[in-house]
Design a protein around this motif. Structure first.
Motif, PDB file in Angstrom:
ATOM      1  N   ALA A 104       0.830  -1.211   0.000  1.00 56.16           N
ATOM      2  CA  ALA A 104       0.000   0.000   0.000  1.00 56.16           C
ATOM      3  C   ALA A 104       0.859   1.253   0.000  1.00 56.16           C
ATOM      4  N   LEU A 105       1.975   1.212   0.706  1.00 57.02           N
ATOM      5  CA  LEU A 105       2.851   2.387   0.781  1.00 57.02           C
ATOM      6  C   LEU A 105       3.791   2.508  -0.414  1.00 57.02           C
ATOM      7  N   SER A 106       3.811   1.509  -1.291  1.00 63.64           N
ATOM      8  CA  SER A 106       4.733   1.558  -2.429  1.00 63.64           C
ATOM      9  C   SER A 106       4.261   2.502  -3.531  1.00 63.64           C
ATOM     10  N   ASP A 107       3.032   2.958  -3.457  1.00 62.81           N
ATOM     11  CA  ASP A 107       2.513   3.925  -4.421  1.00 62.81           C
ATOM     12  C   ASP A 107       2.835   5.332  -3.916  1.00 62.81           C
ATOM     13  N   PRO A 108       3.442   6.180  -4.754  1.00 64.41           N
ATOM     14  CA  PRO A 108       3.822   7.530  -4.295  1.00 64.41           C
ATOM     15  C   PRO A 108       2.650   8.372  -3.790  1.00 64.41           C
ATOM     16  N   VAL A 109       1.489   8.276  -4.428  1.00 64.87           N
ATOM     17  CA  VAL A 109       0.330   9.053  -3.976  1.00 64.87           C
ATOM     18  C   VAL A 109      -0.119   8.558  -2.609  1.00 64.87           C
ATOM     19  N   ARG A 110      -0.160   7.243  -2.434  1.00 61.58           N
ATOM     20  CA  ARG A 110      -0.556   6.692  -1.128  1.00 61.58           C
ATOM     21  C   ARG A 110       0.439   7.077  -0.048  1.00 61.58           C
ATOM     22  N   LEU A 111       1.704   7.038  -0.374  1.00 59.54           N
ATOM     23  CA  LEU A 111       2.722   7.424   0.600  1.00 59.54           C
ATOM     24  C   LEU A 111       2.564   8.889   0.994  1.00 59.54           C
ATOM     25  N   ARG A 112       2.262   9.748   0.018  1.00 53.66           N
ATOM     26  CA  ARG A 112       2.030  11.166   0.330  1.00 53.66           C
ATOM     27  C   ARG A 112       0.796  11.347   1.209  1.00 53.66           C
ATOM     28  N   LEU A 113      -0.277  10.618   0.898  1.00 50.08           N
ATOM     29  CA  LEU A 113      -1.483  10.715   1.711  1.00 50.08           C
ATOM     30  C   LEU A 113      -1.234  10.214   3.131  1.00 50.08           C
ATOM     31  N   PHE A 114      -0.541   9.087   3.247  1.00 51.13           N
ATOM     32  CA  PHE A 114      -0.209   8.540   4.559  1.00 51.13           C
ATOM     33  C   PHE A 114       0.623   9.541   5.360  1.00 51.13           C
ATOM     34  N   SER A 115       1.603  10.128   4.714  1.00 53.02           N
ATOM     35  CA  SER A 115       2.452  11.129   5.359  1.00 53.02           C
ATOM     36  C   SER A 115       1.651  12.365   5.759  1.00 53.02           C
ATOM     37  N   ALA A 116       0.732  12.783   4.886  1.00 45.64           N
ATOM     38  CA  ALA A 116      -0.099  13.955   5.196  1.00 45.64           C
ATOM     39  C   ALA A 116      -0.956  13.715   6.430  1.00 45.64           C
ATOM     40  N   VAL A 117      -1.507  12.527   6.545  1.00 43.49           N
ATOM     41  CA  VAL A 117      -2.316  12.197   7.718  1.00 43.49           C
ATOM     42  C   VAL A 117      -1.423  12.092   8.952  1.00 43.49           C
ATOM     43  N   ALA A 118      -0.331  11.355   8.841  1.00 46.33           N
ATOM     44  CA  ALA A 118       0.557  11.126   9.989  1.00 46.33           C
ATOM     45  C   ALA A 118       1.149  12.413  10.531  1.00 46.33           C
ATOM     46  N   SER A 119       1.422  13.368   9.658  1.00 50.52           N
ATOM     47  CA  SER A 119       2.083  14.603  10.095  1.00 50.52           C
ATOM     48  C   SER A 119       1.109  15.751  10.354  1.00 50.52           C
ATOM     49  N   HIS A 120      -0.175  15.529  10.134  1.00 52.51           N
ATOM     50  CA  HIS A 120      -1.164  16.593  10.299  1.00 52.51           C
ATOM     51  C   HIS A 120      -1.320  16.945  11.769  1.00 52.51           C
ATOM     52  N   GLU A 121      -1.543  18.224  12.024  1.00 49.66           N
ATOM     53  CA  GLU A 121      -1.721  18.706  13.390  1.00 49.66           C
ATOM     54  C   GLU A 121      -2.861  17.960  14.075  1.00 49.66           C
ATOM     55  N   GLY A 122      -2.622  17.507  15.275  1.00 51.10           N
ATOM     56  CA  GLY A 122      -3.625  16.780  16.028  1.00 51.10           C
ATOM     57  C   GLY A 122      -3.678  15.291  15.727  1.00 51.10           C
ATOM     58  N   GLY A 123      -2.846  14.842  14.795  1.00 49.62           N
ATOM     59  CA  GLY A 123      -2.775  13.416  14.504  1.00 49.62           C
ATOM     60  C   GLY A 123      -3.883  12.873  13.637  1.00 49.62           C
ATOM     61  N   GLU A 124      -4.728  13.747  13.125  1.00 55.91           N
ATOM     62  CA  GLU A 124      -5.766  13.310  12.199  1.00 55.91           C
ATOM     63  C   GLU A 124      -5.986  14.393  11.162  1.00 55.91           C
ATOM     64  N   ALA A 125      -6.527  13.978  10.011  1.00 50.83           N
ATOM     65  CA  ALA A 125      -6.747  14.938   8.935  1.00 50.83           C
ATOM     66  C   ALA A 125      -8.069  14.670   8.251  1.00 50.83           C
ATOM     67  N   CYS A 126      -8.765  15.745   7.951  1.00 47.61           N
ATOM     68  CA  CYS A 126      -9.983  15.664   7.162  1.00 47.61           C
ATOM     69  C   CYS A 126      -9.567  15.431   5.715  1.00 47.61           C
ATOM     70  N   VAL A 127     -10.335  14.633   5.002  1.00 45.77           N
ATOM     71  CA  VAL A 127     -10.024  14.384   3.605  1.00 45.77           C
ATOM     72  C   VAL A 127      -9.935  15.707   2.836  1.00 45.77           C
ATOM     73  N   CYS A 128     -10.691  16.713   3.267  1.00 49.75           N
ATOM     74  CA  CYS A 128     -10.662  18.013   2.594  1.00 49.75           C
ATOM     75  C   CYS A 128      -9.307  18.706   2.741  1.00 49.75           C
ATOM     76  N   ASP A 129      -8.526  18.339   3.748  1.00 52.34           N
ATOM     77  CA  ASP A 129      -7.223  18.968   3.990  1.00 52.34           C
ATOM     78  C   ASP A 129      -6.064  18.261   3.314  1.00 52.34           C
ATOM     79  N   ILE A 130      -6.277  17.044   2.828  1.00 59.07           N
ATOM     80  CA  ILE A 130      -5.147  16.266   2.308  1.00 59.07           C
ATOM     81  C   ILE A 130      -5.318  15.850   0.854  1.00 59.07           C
TER      82      ILE A 130
END
Length: 120
Positions: A41-67
């Motif tokens: 799942a993480l081998s896809d660059p878009v998925r890795l970016r999304l995973f990183s966006a969620v993991a690094s988002h303030e508060g530990g969670e992210a709305c789909v609208c923010d990522i």
């Protein structure tokens, strides 16, 4: 938003850690399938970016609208987020019309533990 209808807050899904360190012992067939799915799942660059966006988002969670600004259409973002959930990397919770994603600390710890190398 003063007239917004309040919806019940759903309990977030739970994610279980995957496996022991690769250097500890040979993985079982089930552990290997689970671990391979996570890394696939993480081998896809878009998925890795999304995973990183969620993991690094303030508060530990992210709305789909923010990522969702990762250079692909919204349906494609939804597809990739679904794949990350199926691999056990993300949990989600619907709040009103938005879905919030979270990387459980246990998942990050398990991934780090699986790759931990003893004796450097």
């Amino acid at each position: 938003m003063a007239n917004a209808k309040l919806l019940p807050v759903l309990e977030p899904e739970t994610v279980a850690p995957c496996c022991p360190p690769l250097t500890e012992r040979t993985l079982t067939a089930e552990e290997a399938v689970t671990t391979a799915a996570m890394f696939k799942a993480l081998s896809d660059p878009v998925r890795l970016r999304l995973f990183s966006a969620v993991a690094s988002h303030e508060g530990g969670e992210a709305c789909v609208c923010d990522i969702s600004d990762v250079g692909v259409s919204q349906p494609t973002v939804s597809h990739h987020l679904k794949k990350l959930k199926e691999a056990g990397l993300l949990t989600s919770e619907r709040r009103g019309t938005w879905v919030f994603y979270r990387v459980e600390p246990s998942v990050l710890a398990a991934m780090g533990q699986a790759l931990h190398h003893y004796g450097g």
